[in-house]
Design a protein around this motif. Structure first.
Motif, mmCIF file in Angstrom:
data_model
loop_
_atom_site.group_PDB
_atom_site.id
_atom_site.type_symbol
_atom_site.label_atom_id
_atom_site.label_comp_id
_atom_site.label_asym_id
_atom_site.label_seq_id
_atom_site.Cartn_x
_atom_site.Cartn_y
_atom_site.Cartn_z
ATOM 1 N N ALA A 1 0.853 -1.180 0.000
ATOM 2 C CA ALA A 1 0.000 0.000 0.000
ATOM 3 C C ALA A 1 0.892 1.235 0.000
ATOM 4 N N PRO A 2 0.340 2.406 -0.324
ATOM 5 C CA PRO A 2 1.151 3.632 -0.344
ATOM 6 C C PRO A 2 1.905 3.889 0.953
ATOM 7 N N ASP A 3 1.368 3.469 2.094
ATOM 8 C CA ASP A 3 2.048 3.703 3.362
ATOM 9 C C ASP A 3 3.111 2.641 3.655
ATOM 10 N N GLY A 4 3.301 1.679 2.734
ATOM 11 C CA GLY A 4 4.322 0.665 2.902
ATOM 12 C C GLY A 4 3.823 -0.608 3.555
ATOM 13 N N ALA A 5 2.599 -0.606 4.073
ATOM 14 C CA ALA A 5 2.054 -1.802 4.721
ATOM 15 C C ALA A 5 1.515 -2.758 3.663
ATOM 16 N N PRO A 6 1.696 -4.066 3.862
ATOM 17 C CA PRO A 6 1.167 -5.013 2.872
ATOM 18 C C PRO A 6 -0.362 -5.019 2.891
ATOM 19 N N GLN A 7 -0.933 -5.161 1.704
ATOM 20 C CA GLN A 7 -2.382 -5.240 1.608
ATOM 21 C C GLN A 7 -2.838 -6.643 1.936
ATOM 22 N N GLU A 8 -4.128 -6.774 2.217
ATOM 23 C CA GLU A 8 -4.705 -8.077 2.505
ATOM 24 C C GLU A 8 -4.564 -8.980 1.275
ATOM 25 N N PHE A 9 -4.207 -10.231 1.512
ATOM 26 C CA PHE A 9 -4.051 -11.202 0.428
ATOM 27 C C PHE A 9 -5.433 -11.660 -0.026
ATOM 28 N N LYS A 10 -5.758 -11.432 -1.297
ATOM 29 C CA LYS A 10 -7.049 -11.826 -1.860
ATOM 30 C C LYS A 10 -6.768 -12.788 -3.009
ATOM 31 N N PRO A 11 -6.895 -14.076 -2.759
ATOM 32 C CA PRO A 11 -6.493 -15.046 -3.773
ATOM 33 C C PRO A 11 -7.444 -15.123 -4.963
ATOM 34 N N VAL A 12 -6.861 -15.412 -6.104
ATOM 35 C CA VAL A 12 -7.607 -15.720 -7.313
ATOM 36 C C VAL A 12 -6.912 -16.921 -7.954
ATOM 37 N N PHE A 13 -7.619 -17.627 -8.821
ATOM 38 C CA PHE A 13 -7.066 -18.817 -9.456
ATOM 39 C C PHE A 13 -6.523 -18.495 -10.836
ATOM 40 N N HIS A 14 -5.381 -19.076 -11.143
ATOM 41 C CA HIS A 14 -4.818 -18.960 -12.483
ATOM 42 C C HIS A 14 -5.670 -19.834 -13.403
ATOM 43 N N PRO A 15 -6.112 -19.322 -14.554
ATOM 44 C CA PRO A 15 -7.003 -20.101 -15.420
ATOM 45 C C PRO A 15 -6.341 -21.349 -16.003
ATOM 46 N N GLU A 16 -5.022 -21.403 -16.003
ATOM 47 C CA GLU A 16 -4.330 -22.566 -16.530
ATOM 48 C C GLU A 16 -3.557 -23.305 -15.441
ATOM 49 N N GLY A 17 -3.876 -22.999 -14.171
ATOM 50 C CA GLY A 17 -3.234 -23.671 -13.050
ATOM 51 C C GLY A 17 -3.732 -25.106 -12.922
ATOM 52 N N ALA A 18 -3.041 -25.884 -12.124
ATOM 53 C CA ALA A 18 -3.370 -27.305 -11.965
ATOM 54 C C ALA A 18 -4.788 -27.501 -11.436
ATOM 55 N N PHE A 19 -5.205 -26.682 -10.467
ATOM 56 C CA PHE A 19 -6.553 -26.835 -9.919
ATOM 57 C C PHE A 19 -7.607 -26.597 -10.991
ATOM 58 N N ARG A 20 -7.490 -25.514 -11.736
ATOM 59 C CA ARG A 20 -8.490 -25.201 -12.772
ATOM 60 C C ARG A 20 -8.463 -26.244 -13.892
ATOM 61 N N ARG A 21 -7.281 -26.757 -14.212
ATOM 62 C CA ARG A 21 -7.216 -27.810 -15.237
ATOM 63 C C ARG A 21 -7.985 -29.051 -14.781
ATOM 64 N N ARG A 22 -7.782 -29.443 -13.518
ATOM 65 C CA ARG A 22 -8.509 -30.607 -12.987
ATOM 66 C C ARG A 22 -10.003 -30.312 -12.917
ATOM 67 N N TRP A 23 -10.342 -29.120 -12.452
ATOM 68 C CA TRP A 23 -11.749 -28.730 -12.341
ATOM 69 C C TRP A 23 -12.413 -28.748 -13.720
ATOM 70 N N ASP A 24 -11.782 -28.150 -14.705
ATOM 71 C CA ASP A 24 -12.342 -28.084 -16.053
ATOM 72 C C ASP A 24 -12.420 -29.466 -16.697
ATOM 73 N N SER A 25 -11.461 -30.327 -16.401
ATOM 74 C CA SER A 25 -11.509 -31.702 -16.917
ATOM 75 C C SER A 25 -12.685 -32.461 -16.314
ATOM 76 N N THR A 26 -12.882 -32.295 -15.021
ATOM 77 C CA THR A 26 -14.037 -32.923 -14.369
ATOM 78 C C THR A 26 -15.326 -32.384 -14.966
ATOM 79 N N GLN A 27 -15.366 -31.101 -15.190
ATOM 80 C CA GLN A 27 -16.548 -30.477 -15.783
ATOM 81 C C GLN A 27 -16.813 -31.044 -17.182
ATOM 82 N N ALA A 28 -15.777 -31.265 -17.969
ATOM 83 C CA ALA A 28 -15.941 -31.831 -19.309
ATOM 84 C C ALA A 28 -16.528 -33.242 -19.241
#
Length: 182
Positions: free
Chosen positions: A51-78
């Motif tokens: 952040a501008p004051d030098g403090a770390p911001q809260e970690f807000k995770p998002v998934f990589h669309p080609e990451g291992a989890f999404r690949r497995r999820w999308d394969s299951t969905q298929a």
């Protein structure tokens, strides 16, 4: 802040990216983080934008669309979509309702697709104009709401469950022997 040149996926097999990490698959400098040397990044360090004051911001995770989890999820969905593409026409054509185990299975699939709607709000996307991997959660939500959200929500409506509830056969649909009137 200096940008990072990322020639390869700096997170390797890691699926969760910190919000605001923008990766250009073409190697352009796009990150809002301090200099990251992709060769030294081992996927274990936790990246946080300051952040501008030098403090770390809260970690807000998002998934990589080609990451291992999404690949497995999308394969299951298929696989589930193939099952649906085969079973629905057969059930309709032979007027055979899913009962017992099969109804439990198909209800679980409905739940899977409902969870998929939620996951899509946390999955990065590649901006088609710039090629940038967008990881800002508000931008992801706006993009998803404009594109696939309505279709996904309509597809997730539990119409079969609603019809069975109105007909009074919902409870017996879950029983192994099904409903005696079917």
């Amino acid at each position: 802040m200096n940008g990072a040149t990322l020639m390869e996926d700096p997170l390797g097999s890691d699926d969760i990216l910190p919000e605001h990490l923008h990766v250009d698959l073409g190697g352009n400098e796009l990150s809002t983080f301090d200099k990251i040397d992709s060769m030294e990044y081992d996927g274990e360090a936790e990246l946080r934008e300051e952040a501008p004051d030098g403090a770390p911001q809260e970690f807000k995770p998002v998934f990589h669309p080609e990451g291992a989890f999404r690949r497995r999820w999308d394969s299951t969905q298929a696989v589930l979509l193939i099952y649906i593409a085969i079973s629905v026409p057969l059930r309709v054509g032979f007027r055979q309702s899913a009962m017992g185990y099969w109804y439990w299975l198909e209800t679980s699939m409905d739940l899977f697709f409902t969870v998929d709607v939620v996951l899509n709000f946390y999955t990065c996307y590649n901006d088609k104009d710039t090629g940038i991997l967008v990881s800002d959660r508000s931008a992801i939500a706006k993009h998803y709401l404009k594109n696939w959200f309505t279709i996904d929500c309509i597809a997730c409506l539990p119409l079969d469950m609603l019809l069975r509830a109105l007909q009074g056969t919902l409870d017996c649909s879950f029983l192994p022997q099904g409903c005696s009137g079917d």
